[in-house]
Design an enzyme around this catalytic site. Structure first.
Site, mmCIF file in Angstrom:
data_model
loop_
_atom_site.group_PDB
_atom_site.id
_atom_site.type_symbol
_atom_site.label_atom_id
_atom_site.label_comp_id
_atom_site.label_asym_id
_atom_site.label_seq_id
_atom_site.Cartn_x
_atom_site.Cartn_y
_atom_site.Cartn_z
ATOM 1 N N TYR A 4 5.495 -7.318 -2.138
ATOM 2 C CA TYR A 4 7.033 -8.007 -1.508
ATOM 3 C C TYR A 4 6.919 -6.744 -0.611
ATOM 4 C CZ TYR A 4 12.052 -7.269 -1.052
ATOM 5 O OH TYR A 4 13.445 -7.461 -1.087
ATOM 6 N N ASP A 50 1.476 -2.367 5.101
ATOM 7 C CA ASP A 50 3.312 -2.098 4.999
ATOM 8 C C ASP A 50 3.461 -1.800 4.128
ATOM 9 O OD1 ASP A 50 5.598 -4.595 3.026
ATOM 10 O OD2 ASP A 50 5.999 -2.519 4.029
ATOM 11 N N LYS A 106 11.990 3.713 3.544
ATOM 12 C CA LYS A 106 11.796 4.984 2.370
ATOM 13 C C LYS A 106 11.964 5.953 3.177
ATOM 14 C CE LYS A 106 10.276 1.434 -0.498
ATOM 15 N NZ LYS A 106 11.729 0.726 -1.283
HETATM 16 P P1 KE4 Z 1 14.147 -2.698 2.118
HETATM 17 O O1 KE4 Z 1 14.657 -3.815 2.923
HETATM 18 O O2 KE4 Z 1 14.433 -2.980 0.806
HETATM 19 O O3 KE4 Z 1 14.539 -1.014 3.052
HETATM 20 O O4 KE4 Z 1 12.776 -2.516 2.017
HETATM 21 C C1 KE4 Z 1 11.907 -3.981 2.071
HETATM 22 C C2 KE4 Z 1 10.471 -3.307 1.601
HETATM 23 C C3 KE4 Z 1 8.990 -3.476 2.596
HETATM 24 N N1 KE4 Z 1 7.790 -3.248 1.608
HETATM 25 C C4 KE4 Z 1 7.484 -2.615 0.785
HETATM 26 C C5 KE4 Z 1 6.146 -2.362 0.239
HETATM 27 C C6 KE4 Z 1 8.831 -2.144 0.079
HETATM 28 O O5 KE4 Z 1 8.268 -2.220 -1.509
HETATM 29 C C7 KE4 Z 1 10.407 -2.872 0.049
HETATM 30 C C8 KE4 Z 1 11.072 -2.432 -0.930
HETATM 31 N N2 KE4 Z 1 10.439 -2.092 -1.904
HETATM 32 C C9 KE4 Z 1 11.479 -1.966 -3.119
HETATM 33 C C10 KE4 Z 1 11.267 -1.729 -4.272
HETATM 34 N N3 KE4 Z 1 10.493 -2.234 -5.274
HETATM 35 C C11 KE4 Z 1 13.216 -1.982 -2.565
HETATM 36 C C12 KE4 Z 1 14.133 -1.128 -3.788
HETATM 37 C C13 KE4 Z 1 15.318 -2.698 -4.305
HETATM 38 O O6 KE4 Z 1 15.078 -4.321 -3.305
HETATM 39 O O7 KE4 Z 1 16.535 -2.653 -3.871
#
Ligand code: KE4
Length: 420
Positions: free
Chosen positions: A144, A239, A267
């Protein structure tokens, strides 16, 4: 544990916010029950509106490597707040932060600050397409990368949790520019390049997957991606939104010794505030406006408060590299056992208890998990004050605030479940 106030708040929330949450995985759809509304965090713990306290192994999905309300970040925020919240103009702090990120991750010769991991990956993809003049993207099933239209194809995290194969709202034309392959299959990547090599703009990968649960790269997999991308002139994008500053100070690229062309961070980079980064080779990054033809912009990009938090986090980690040995040791204590019918995958201070005999090496094996049994495990732990990710297909995270007692307590609570 009582949850009346959370129940009432969840009812109110669902009347005005889709699913009652601002991000799907928080809705407990993967485990059932009512999400706990959190009032505050402190160190390794969070406290909900009903007065219950939990040892937090989610840590806001990874950002809180120092736990809740760490002094270095809180002090930096208080100081920055006195000067204002946003200027829409360059600040010295952004330059300092960019220089430190580049020092810690030398592959990031130049970088741009944005507000979320999604924005970082979306921008990196557009940049890779603009730099190569090609359209196709290779991603991996179960990974993801945020809710970027063309990447919401066989994605992990919330989509895996909700069992959504592909989301509505993404035009077929977008989805058709994405090739989704099995993670850890070098053969599949070789075949894809053989068939489409001169049309592939980029390969984007979570170098350690967190979004199908924690799945490490197979020996030689990342090296093969590096070689194939170089050979075919495709951009290799790591990523590292989740792994950056987590699996090592310099992220997975330091831990596995791979030099990607572009990297995305988020993060931990923002210490819990909305700050993300994309960056990499100077010749590629120079294509970004205003120095080049690939456009990307943002009102709150490089926001002074978010950068103050990120700078404080980064400075602390650079001054205390020993935290990574501590995190590794604590994570070992938590995961160095084999519950019956469970596979534990761990890299550094991120891990997942897969409810499957395993091994779990890709999405096909991850989705064999007994998610109903995971749901029962989740609630068993929640009732005992241990807060895990409310989905089988997520990673759990340790922070430097977790004590030996926190670890011992969590292992004891888990053993109780398996003893039944
Ligand atoms: P954000 O747009 O949520 O800041 O980041 C997206 C993203 C991109 N790349 C990786 C490897 C990620 O893990 C994420 C977001 N992770 C999720 C948790 N699996 C965020 C939690 C959520 O969607 O509420």
């Amino acid at each position: 544990m009582k949850s009346w106030k959370s129940d009432a708040l969840f009812r109110r929330a669902r009347a005005v916010i889709p699913g009652g949450v601002n991000s799907p995985v928080r809705a407990f759809r993967g485990v059932g029950g009512v999400p706990r509304f959190i009032e505050r965090g402190e160190g390794s713990r969070i406290f909900d509106v009903d007065g219950n306290s939990y040892i937090d192994y989610v840590n806001s999905w990874g950002p809180l490597l120092l736990g809740h309300c760490p002094a270095p970040v809180m002090d930096a925020l208080r100081e920055a707040l006195e000067s204002g919240t946003s200027f829409g103009a360059p600040t010295e702090r952004e330059v300092e932060f960019a220089e430190l990120v580049s020092e810690v991750m030398p592959s990031m010769e130049m970088l741009r600050l944005v507000n979320s991991g999604t924005e970082a990956t979306m921008s990196a993809l557009r940049l890779a397409r603009g730099f190569t003049g090609r359209d196709l993207i290779i991603k991996f099933e179960g990974c993801y990368h945020g809710h970027v239209d063309s990447l919401l194809v066989k994605a992990g995290s919330g989509m895996a949790t909700l069992g959504i194969a592909d989301t509505a709202g993404v035009p077929r034309a977008f989805a058709e520019t994405t090739i989704a392959l099995p993670f850890n299959s070098i053969e599949a990547v070789e075949k894809a390049f053989a068939a489409h090599g001169d049309r592939v703009a980029a390969v984007i990968v979570e170098p350690v997957v967190g979004n199908m649960g924690c799945v490490p790269p197979a020996l030689g997999f990342l090296q093969a991606l590096r070689k194939l991308c170089s050979w075919h002139g495709a951009v290799l994008i790591f990523d590292e939104v989740m792994t950056g500053f987590r699996v090592a100070l310099g992220g997975a690229q330091q831990r596995f010794g791979i030099h990607p062309d572009l990297t995305t961070l988020g993060k931990i980079a923002g210490g819990g505030l909305p700050l993300a980064v994309y960056g990499g080779r100077r010749d590629i990054m120079r294509k970004i406006a205003p120095s080049g033809p690939v456009y990307q912009a943002g009102t709150l990009s490089g926001n002074p408060l978010a950068v103050a938090a990120g700078l404080a986090m980064l400075r602390y980690l650079m001054a205390h590299p020993e935290v990574y040995e501590q995190l590794e040791a604590r994570a070992c204590q938590l995961t160095a056992w084999t519950p019956p019918g469970v596979t534990i995958n761990r890299v550094g201070a991120m891990f997942t208890f897969f409810f499957s005999p395993g091994p779990v090496t890709d999405w096909d094996s991850a989705k064999q998990c007994d998610t109903a049994r995971f749901g029962r495990f989740f609630h068993h732990m929640l009732e005992r004050g241990v807060y895990l990710a409310p989905s089988q297909f997520e990673a759990a995270f340790l922070s430097t605030a977790h004590t030996e007692e926190d670890i011992r307590y969590a292992v004891e609570a888990a053993r109780e479940f398996f003893a039944v």
